[in-house]
Design an enzyme around this catalytic site. Structure first.
Site, short mmCIF file in Angstrom:
data_model
loop_
_atom_site.label_atom_id
_atom_site.label_comp_id
_atom_site.label_asym_id
_atom_site.label_seq_id
_atom_site.Cartn_x
_atom_site.Cartn_y
_atom_site.Cartn_z
N LYS A 1 0.81 -1.21 0.00
CA LYS A 1 0.00 0.00 0.00
C LYS A 1 0.85 1.26 0.00
CE LYS A 1 -3.17 2.92 0.51
NZ LYS A 1 -4.47 3.10 -0.05
N CYS B 1 -4.33 11.12 1.43
CA CYS B 1 -3.51 9.90 1.35
C CYS B 1 -2.05 10.15 0.98
CB CYS B 1 -4.14 8.93 0.36
SG CYS B 1 -5.84 8.52 0.80
#
Ligand code: UGA
Length: 433
Positions: A204, A260
């Site tokens: 990720k 993010c």
């Protein structure tokens, strides 16, 4: 299957609705009563294309419900943890308070064979630590880490048809359970990779670090283009034809923002330093610095094109969300630019199709309008900072007829520069001659 989703923000609300839409029975849990009331009434608490439709249809089937009461997860056998991991207030590290809290409050309701599935973006090593907590709870439940790769604006499609599924597991019994949850995506051809916890966690952050690096790479080229007279958009087109490089995520401009990319690269550097491998990702500090310089550059350009000062001049800021098709203003480059110009004394008027409420809550000192023409009327300078289709489709002749001065900064290199110049505008892109 009976599923619970803990945390109903941008990630959890979409995940819960999409899973119910695919036929699972889902309960979504959040501590925010307002958010839960809104979701339960079929109103998406944030802008995400396609979410209102799947939320309504899933609620209608009776397979989806929302609650603030954690006890209602009882009866579900798979529990997704989709809470936020924001940047800590006092460091670059991720704040794991919400993840830890979610696991702690789930523990009393877990049963033998249940699967807790982490979806939040966490520092490598977190899943192993949480697995020990779940084990110590004595329920016989297992933990898997299944990172999420959805993009805001495309979250529904990315959840229903993910471009890959990653299962970080310590116990192979978790794999068929996740396969059953994701049967529709797997049947549709989404590749799935089974890894250990650490790999899944790293996949990720590595993906987001790579994307951030790609954007800062092209923005670094923009800085060089600016002092050489080269054109970074043509450069991106030319190198993008090399299939090994690819044209996507090579759009130079004011840089990346959102909830993010910025915090994930910072949390990654903080974690690498804790692990004694800070030098391995030291380049991400440069990626971050290049990104932040782009915001300075837009503010400097505004001063420059207005002849040395923005003080008392009306500046129309087109776009405030961190990217189009989102109302999210977390670490938005557009909002940052608007605040900087206001700080320099400009009379800033901000417009955006979806992000105004969120921006207003954070920066009430700015002037906001939903009407694009109102923002533009009598503007001394127009700055496009978020490339919503309604702004890239603006007719420059019309804009020229209502602004005070035909000056435009295209901070996303998204306007048709020839058309704007033909309408009499002095056009300034980023990294373009
Ligand atoms: C990003 C990742 O793309 C997702 O894969 C990931 O799941 C998600 O973070 C997450 O970690 O949850 P998102 O934050 O929705 O998704 O936004 P992006 O589409 O990646 O855009 C990030 C920023 O980069 C935006 O401000 C955008 O304007 C900027 N950007 C993007 C550029 O400046 N240039 C480009 O060429 C592309």
């Amino acid at each position: 299957m009976k599923l619970s989703v803990i945390g109903c923000g941008y990630l959890g609300a979409v995940h819960a609705s999409a899973m119910a839409e695919l036929g699972h029975e889902v309960v979504g849990v959040d501590v925010d009563a307002g958010k839960i009331a809104s979701l339960a009434a079929g109103r998406a608490p944030f802008f995400e294309p396609g979410l209102p439709e799947i939320l309504a249809s899933a609620l209608e089937t009776g397979r989806l419900r929302f609650t603030t009461d954690m006890a209602e997860v009882q009866g579900a056998s798979v529990h997704f943890v989709a809470v936020g991991t924001p940047q800590s207030k006092d460091s670059y590290a991720a704040d794991l308070t919400y993840v830890d809290g979610a696991i702690e409050s789930l523990l009393p309701y877990l049963s033998e064979g249940d699967l807790v599935v982490g979806k939040s973006t966490v520092p490598v090593g977190t899943a192993a630590r949480l697995a020990e907590i779940v084990d110590a709870g004595g329920s016989g439940a297992m933990l898997a880490w299944n990172p999420e790769f959805l993009r805001e604006g495309y979250a529904v499609k990315d959840t229903i048809e993910p471009d890959r599924l990653v299962y970080g597991v310590a116990d192979d019994r978790a794999v068929p359970i996740l396969d059953e949850v994701y049967a529709s995506a797997i049947g549709g051809g989404s590749p799935r990779l089974v890894t250990d916890y650490a790999t899944a966690e790293l996949v990720k952050v590595a993906a987001n670090a790579f994307l951030a690096t790609k954007i800062s790479f092209i923005n670094a080229m923009a800085e060089i283009a600016e002092v050489t007279g080269a054109d970074v958009t043509q450069l991106a087109d030319a190198i993008g034809h090399d299939a090994r490089i690819g044209r996507r995520f090579l759009n130079a401009g004011v840089g990346f923002g959102g909830g993010c990319l910025p915090k994930d690269i910072r949390a990654f550097t903080a974690r690498a330093e804790e692990l004694g491998r800070g030098e391995s990702v030291a380049f991400l500090k440069e990626v971050d610095a290049i990104n932040m310089r782009r915001r300075d550059r837009v503010a400097d350009l505004a001063v420059e094109v207005l002849g040395g000062s923005v003080f008392g001049r009306k500046v129309a800021v087109l776009g405030v969300s961190f990217k189009p098709h989102s109302d999210d203003v977390r670490d938005s480059p557009a909002l940052d630019v608007a605040v900087r110009l206001k700080g320099l004394g400009a009379d800033v008027v901000v417009t955006d199709p979806e992000g105004l409420d969120n921006a207003r809550a954070r920066h009430p000192q700015l002037l906001y309008t939903e009407v694009t023409d109102e923002a533009l009327r009598h503007a001394d300078l127009t700055v496009l900072v978020t490339e919503w289709p309604e702004y890239t489709a603006l007719d420059p002749e019309h804009v020229a007829s209502i602004v005070r001065q035909p000056l435009v900064i295209d901070a996303r290199n998204a306007l048709d520069s020839a058309a704007w110049k033909a309408a009499g505008f002095a056009y300034t892109g980023l990294g373009r001659s």
